[in-house]
Structure formats: structure tokens, C-alpha cells
Design a protein around this motif. Structure first.
Motif, PDB file in Angstrom:
ATOM      1  N   ASP A  25      42.513  44.077  31.173  1.00 26.78           N
ATOM      2  CA  ASP A  25      43.266  43.665  32.352  1.00 26.78           C
ATOM      3  C   ASP A  25      43.311  44.841  33.336  1.00 26.78           C
ATOM      4  OD1 ASP A  25      45.150  45.420  31.200  1.00 26.78           O
ATOM      5  OD2 ASP A  25      46.368  43.792  30.414  1.00 26.78           O
ATOM      6  N   LEU A  26      44.052  44.674  34.420  1.00 30.53           N
ATOM      7  CA  LEU A  26      44.152  45.750  35.413  1.00 30.53           C
ATOM      8  C   LEU A  26      44.769  47.012  34.821  1.00 30.53           C
ATOM      9  CD1 LEU A  26      45.197  44.022  38.750  1.00 30.53           C
ATOM     10  CD2 LEU A  26      43.246  45.541  38.398  1.00 30.53           C
ATOM     11  N   ALA A  27      45.816  46.858  34.015  1.00 31.58           N
ATOM     12  CA  ALA A  27      46.460  48.029  33.408  1.00 31.58           C
ATOM     13  C   ALA A  27      45.475  48.796  32.532  1.00 31.58           C
ATOM     14  CB  ALA A  27      47.683  47.610  32.604  1.00 31.58           C
TER      15      ALA A  27
ATOM     16  N   ALA B 139      51.370  47.591  40.178  1.00 29.37           N
ATOM     17  CA  ALA B 139      52.056  46.297  40.263  1.00 29.37           C
ATOM     18  C   ALA B 139      51.510  45.409  41.381  1.00 29.37           C
ATOM     19  CB  ALA B 139      53.557  46.517  40.460  1.00 29.37           C
ATOM     20  N   LYS B 140      50.870  45.981  42.382  1.00 28.35           N
ATOM     21  CA  LYS B 140      50.323  45.200  43.498  1.00 28.35           C
ATOM     22  C   LYS B 140      48.798  45.182  43.528  1.00 28.35           C
ATOM     23  CE  LYS B 140      54.260  45.782  46.542  1.00 28.35           C
ATOM     24  NZ  LYS B 140      54.728  46.195  47.856  1.00 28.35           N
ATOM     25  N   ALA B 141      48.163  45.937  42.649  1.00 26.31           N
ATOM     26  CA  ALA B 141      46.699  45.996  42.618  1.00 26.31           C
ATOM     27  C   ALA B 141      46.122  44.641  42.229  1.00 26.31           C
ATOM     28  CB  ALA B 141      46.243  47.067  41.638  1.00 26.31           C
ATOM     29  N   GLN B 142      44.886  44.401  42.680  1.00 21.21           N
ATOM     30  CA  GLN B 142      44.225  43.135  42.395  1.00 21.21           C
ATOM     31  C   GLN B 142      42.794  43.368  41.950  1.00 21.21           C
ATOM     32  OE1 GLN B 142      44.507  40.654  45.856  1.00 21.21           O
ATOM     33  NE2 GLN B 142      46.742  40.545  45.774  1.00 21.21           N
ATOM     34  N   VAL B 143      42.302  42.442  41.161  1.00 21.75           N
ATOM     35  CA  VAL B 143      40.930  42.518  40.662  1.00 21.75           C
ATOM     36  C   VAL B 143      39.932  42.219  41.778  1.00 21.75           C
ATOM     37  CG1 VAL B 143      39.260  41.494  39.056  1.00 21.75           C
ATOM     38  CG2 VAL B 143      41.599  41.969  38.290  1.00 21.75           C
ATOM     39  N   ALA B 144      40.254  41.290  42.671  1.00 24.66           N
ATOM     40  CA  ALA B 144      39.308  40.831  43.700  1.00 24.66           C
ATOM     41  C   ALA B 144      38.684  41.976  44.508  1.00 24.66           C
ATOM     42  CB  ALA B 144      39.970  39.810  44.614  1.00 24.66           C
ATOM     43  N   PRO B 145      39.473  42.912  45.073  1.00 23.32           N
ATOM     44  CA  PRO B 145      38.835  43.976  45.846  1.00 23.32           C
ATOM     45  C   PRO B 145      37.981  44.910  44.982  1.00 23.32           C
ATOM     46  CG  PRO B 145      41.251  44.058  46.087  1.00 23.32           C
ATOM     47  CD  PRO B 145      40.925  42.955  45.151  1.00 23.32           C
TER      48      PRO B 145
END
Length: 176
Positions: free
Chosen positions: A55-57, A31-37
Motif C-alpha cells: 500500500d502507500l504506507a 495521509a493525503k498522498a495518492q497512488v494515481a500521481p
């Protein structure tokens, strides 16, 4: 679902992306993960990330699947339909826990069990109808024991003892 574009990348590039995914998902709940890093660490463009994953999921499911495959490789045995063997389940749980603890996926698995499991849904790889009642109960209990031990390692001995007791009770039940 991971794209064929990703699967056709060179092994080294796939490994670099998996490593970046592992770092992000081991340190951040989904829920808090991001693509940028992830893209920064992997050295890929943001657009490339979305060519490889929906997507991230999707990227999380992919990485978690890789982790489960790697960890299960050492214990890839099927439940026997012929008999109920409590020792089989005890061995599977102990081997899986040791496999997680001795892998690079330990923090990912702990994060999954603690924060992400409810977001992803349950594994439907073995239909419940293929298991008799004792096998199903032992499977559910084994998964709960794994979760308890990985999130509370100090409770390993007592939790394994309780698992053994319950499996022996299940073994003594007459199924009719």
C-alpha cells in the motif's frame, strides 16, 4: 514490505519509481498522498504499484528507508560503549543535518518530521538495552535537535549550542 518483484526490476525502472515516490511524498503528507500521481509519473500501471508495494504506507516506508540509508552512509559510525564523547554526538548531528540539507531528500525528511513520523512509528534498529543511560539520553536529544533544526533552520546555531551544553552536562555525570 517492498516485494522481490520490485527488487528484481531494472535499476532504471526502480529509480523512476523512487523518483515518483519522492515527488509525491515530498509534497503530500502520507495521509493525503495518492497512488494515481505516482503511477502516472513512474509510467506504470496501478496494478503494478500493488505488485511492488502492499500500500502507500509500505511504499513510503521503503522510500524513507532508502533516504535514511543514503544520508547515513556518510556518518555510519556506531556509538562507542567504552566512553561518552559529547563531540561524537555533535559531529553526528551536524553531519546528518548537512547531509539532509544537501540531498534530494530534504523535503521528504521535513515532511516526515512534520507530518508523517507519528504515522509510521519509531525506528527500532538499535535496542535501548544496548545503550547506557547517557548514550540513550544523547541519542534521544540528538534526534530532537535534528528535528528542530530541519523544521526551523534559523534556530540551528542556538539549538546546536544548547545540545553542546547538555552533552557536556551528561559527560560530567558520574554513572553508578
Amino acid at each position: 514490505m517492498v516485494s522481490t518483484t520490485f527488487l528484481n526490476l531494472k535499476t532504471e525502472k526502480q529509480a523512476k519509481i523512487r523518483k515518483a515516490l519522492l515527488v509525491e511524498f515530498s509534497n503530500q503528507p502520507l495521509a493525503k498522498a495518492q497512488v494515481a500521481p505516482i503511477v502516472k509519473m513512474a509510467g506504470i500501471a496501478r496494478g503494478a504499484f500493488y505488485k511492488y508495494f502492499d500500500d502507500l504506507a509500505d511504499s513510503y516506508r521503503y522510500l524513507y528507508g532508502v533516504a535514511m540509508h543514503d544520508i547515513h552512509a556518510a556518518i555510519n559510525q556506531k556509538v562507542s560503549n567504552d566512553s561518552f564523547d559529547p563531540q561524537f554526538y555533535l559531529n553526528q548531528v551536524a553531519t546528518f543535518v548537512d547531509g539532509v540539507v544537501n540531498s534530494r531528500y530534504q523535503e521528504l525528511i521535513k515532511m516526515h518530521l512534520d507530518k508523517n513520523e507519528s504515522l509510521i512509528g519509531e525506528d527500532r534498529s538499535q535496542p535501548v538495552s544496548e545503550l547506557d543511560s547517557r548514550q540513550w539520553a544523547a541519542m534521544i536529544l540528538s534526534h530532537q535537535v535534528i528535528k528542530t533544526i530541519l523544521l526551523n533552520p534559523e534556530r540551528k546555531v542556538q539549538t546546536m549550542k544548547r545540545l553542546k551544553e547538555v552533552l557536556e552536562l551528561l559527560d560530567g555525570e558520574e554513572m553508578g
